[in-house]
Motif scaffolding. Sequence first.
Motif, PDB file in Angstrom:
ATOM      1  N   GLN A   1       0.765  -1.601  -0.270  1.00 30.89           N
ATOM      2  CA  GLN A   1       0.205  -0.098  -0.190  1.00 30.89           C
ATOM      3  C   GLN A   1       0.850   1.353   0.008  1.00 30.89           C
ATOM      4  O   GLN A   1       2.083   1.179   0.396  1.00 30.89           O
ATOM      5  CB  GLN A   1      -1.434  -0.121   1.137  1.00 30.89           C
ATOM      6  CG  GLN A   1      -1.885  -1.476   1.667  1.00 30.89           C
ATOM      7  CD  GLN A   1      -3.338  -1.134   1.900  1.00 30.89           C
ATOM      8  OE1 GLN A   1      -3.347   0.344   3.362  1.00 30.89           O
ATOM      9  NE2 GLN A   1      -4.135  -1.717   2.052  1.00 30.89           N
TER      10      GLN A   1
ATOM     11  N   GLU B   1       1.281   6.402   3.863  1.00 33.58           N
ATOM     12  CA  GLU B   1       1.117   8.089   4.607  1.00 33.58           C
ATOM     13  C   GLU B   1       2.342   8.882   3.937  1.00 33.58           C
ATOM     14  O   GLU B   1       3.100   8.695   3.758  1.00 33.58           O
ATOM     15  CB  GLU B   1       0.813   8.495   6.429  1.00 33.58           C
ATOM     16  CG  GLU B   1      -0.259   7.871   6.571  1.00 33.58           C
ATOM     17  CD  GLU B   1      -1.031   8.507   6.305  1.00 33.58           C
ATOM     18  OE1 GLU B   1      -1.109   9.627   6.173  1.00 33.58           O
ATOM     19  OE2 GLU B   1      -2.296   8.319   6.453  1.00 33.58           O
TER      20      GLU B   1
ATOM     21  N   SER C   1      -3.585  12.439   3.557  1.00 39.42           N
ATOM     22  CA  SER C   1      -4.167  12.093   4.989  1.00 39.42           C
ATOM     23  C   SER C   1      -5.115  13.367   4.675  1.00 39.42           C
ATOM     24  O   SER C   1      -6.540  13.455   5.203  1.00 39.42           O
ATOM     25  CB  SER C   1      -4.488  11.243   5.720  1.00 39.42           C
ATOM     26  OG  SER C   1      -3.128  11.583   6.360  1.00 39.42           O
TER      27      SER C   1
ATOM     28  N   ALA D   1      -9.834  12.876   0.380  1.00 40.68           N
ATOM     29  CA  ALA D   1     -10.970  12.590   1.563  1.00 40.68           C
ATOM     30  C   ALA D   1     -12.159  12.617   0.751  1.00 40.68           C
ATOM     31  O   ALA D   1     -12.829  11.533   1.103  1.00 40.68           O
ATOM     32  CB  ALA D   1     -10.633  13.348   2.442  1.00 40.68           C
TER      33      ALA D   1
ATOM     34  N   VAL E   1     -12.521   9.734  -1.179  1.00 36.27           N
ATOM     35  CA  VAL E   1     -11.779   8.598  -0.772  1.00 36.27           C
ATOM     36  C   VAL E   1     -13.633   8.307  -0.418  1.00 36.27           C
ATOM     37  O   VAL E   1     -14.123   7.254  -0.692  1.00 36.27           O
ATOM     38  CB  VAL E   1     -10.966   8.744   0.325  1.00 36.27           C
ATOM     39  CG1 VAL E   1     -11.456   7.192   1.222  1.00 36.27           C
ATOM     40  CG2 VAL E   1      -9.228   8.470   0.012  1.00 36.27           C
TER      41      VAL E   1
ATOM     42  N   LYS F   1     -15.924   4.849  -1.247  1.00 31.83           N
ATOM     43  CA  LYS F   1     -15.903   4.110  -0.487  1.00 31.83           C
ATOM     44  C   LYS F   1     -17.571   3.722  -0.734  1.00 31.83           C
ATOM     45  O   LYS F   1     -18.020   2.736   0.003  1.00 31.83           O
ATOM     46  CB  LYS F   1     -15.841   4.636   1.057  1.00 31.83           C
ATOM     47  CG  LYS F   1     -14.581   4.320   1.153  1.00 31.83           C
ATOM     48  CD  LYS F   1     -14.298   5.138   2.484  1.00 31.83           C
ATOM     49  CE  LYS F   1     -12.931   4.058   2.934  1.00 31.83           C
ATOM     50  NZ  LYS F   1     -12.831   4.762   4.307  1.00 31.83           N
TER      51      LYS F   1
ATOM     52  N   ASP G   1      -6.358   1.484  -1.762  1.00 30.35           N
ATOM     53  CA  ASP G   1      -6.238   0.980  -0.679  1.00 30.35           C
ATOM     54  C   ASP G   1      -6.500   1.517  -0.246  1.00 30.35           C
ATOM     55  O   ASP G   1      -6.863   0.722   1.362  1.00 30.35           O
ATOM     56  CB  ASP G   1      -4.635   1.841  -1.127  1.00 30.35           C
ATOM     57  CG  ASP G   1      -3.022   1.110  -1.200  1.00 30.35           C
ATOM     58  OD1 ASP G   1      -3.896   0.100  -1.629  1.00 30.35           O
ATOM     59  OD2 ASP G   1      -2.624   2.211  -1.538  1.00 30.35           O
ATOM     60  N   ARG G   2      -7.639   2.847  -0.052  1.00 30.09           N
ATOM     61  CA  ARG G   2      -8.442   2.966   1.784  1.00 30.09           C
ATOM     62  C   ARG G   2      -9.432   2.525   1.508  1.00 30.09           C
ATOM     63  O   ARG G   2     -10.102   2.433   1.823  1.00 30.09           O
ATOM     64  CB  ARG G   2      -8.439   4.755   1.267  1.00 30.09           C
ATOM     65  CG  ARG G   2      -7.118   5.127   1.396  1.00 30.09           C
ATOM     66  CD  ARG G   2      -7.044   6.160   0.719  1.00 30.09           C
ATOM     67  NE  ARG G   2      -6.324   7.468   1.595  1.00 30.09           N
ATOM     68  CZ  ARG G   2      -5.191   7.484   1.349  1.00 30.09           C
ATOM     69  NH1 ARG G   2      -4.558   6.206   0.514  1.00 30.09           N
ATOM     70  NH2 ARG G   2      -3.427   7.437   1.519  1.00 30.09           N
ATOM     71  N   CYS G   3     -10.354   1.349  -0.088  1.00 34.58           N
ATOM     72  CA  CYS G   3     -11.736   1.008  -0.384  1.00 34.58           C
ATOM     73  C   CYS G   3     -10.970  -0.395   0.352  1.00 34.58           C
ATOM     74  O   CYS G   3     -11.920  -1.865   0.007  1.00 34.58           O
ATOM     75  CB  CYS G   3     -11.928   1.348  -1.892  1.00 34.58           C
ATOM     76  SG  CYS G   3     -12.167   3.227  -1.630  1.00 34.58           S
TER      77      CYS G   3
END
Length: 327
Positions: free
Chosen positions: A161, A164, A198, A204, A207, A211, A287-289
Amino acid sequence: MCIDPSQPQAQPFGDSEELEASLYAIAVLAAHDSVRAMLRGKSAILSNAEDTAASTNAMTLEEGAECEPPPPTANLVRLLGGEAPSLRRATAIAIAASCHGGDIESAKQLVHWGAVNALSALVHEKDSGVSAAAASALRAVCLAIPSAMLWLTLQLPIGVQLGEDFCAVPTNSTFGDLEALKAMPDSDEGADILFVSSEDESLAALVAQAKSHVDSASSSNTAVSSLARMVSDALGGSVEYDKYEHFDASDESMALRQRMRSRVVPIGKLRKGGARARAVLFKALADRCGLACGLTLGRCVSGAHAHHAWATAVSYTHLTLPTKRIV
């Protein structure tokens, strides 16, 4: 005094043979977490700020400013400039060992003190022992940090991934930590350094939207397709293959760079982007999902396919297990 990692430093060390012996000892002992913590400095192994402050032997400059003395890691980087090839080789071996097990904190500190650029130069040294040791150390440092891994190997395998403060640094640029990258002089020739953070409010928002798409998808295939369309819409819309080489996002990019006063561009703030920006944004959202995704950079740095990139996503529709007859 404070050390500027971008400037060559004098080598106020002792006997070269003794140094080499010490470096090889470090290489052996660095398999232990406590030794690597010691190399990063006292502040890395003390548990609270009060103890850290009490242990810091701050040095006062003539101007009245104060800074902590450099950690042992910084001295390792300085030793890469030693006169004797055998010393440079021993130092590179010690640096590789200090990143044992993909130690990301040690690798980040080495990057901060300029290890990547110093090792990159030594890779091309005529002495084959120095060159091989430098290549091994460079790989050890870079593979511990996703940004550096992509810069060195041109890919992030599925399962790795972004993490940060990820920076997608063009392959024909020098590499450094975020502070050094932001300080790079901007120029029209250099491609954007795409920044995934982030703290990027625009990212954001994307993201949250991603999602929602993924959560409502009926299958992983649908989720991947939905995410791809979303990325396309966010960065200028779909582009037909025969029109791709004429798709120009440079005006958008340069305007944002001028506002940021840096080549480092937050990925969420872009409103138009080519294959590289789209691949990085897709990877960041995937990655965030929770979608398995890899990222690959092309080798071309000029022409129609300059700085090309693509993301690779995994979708599970069915699983077939191969069978083998054993005779």
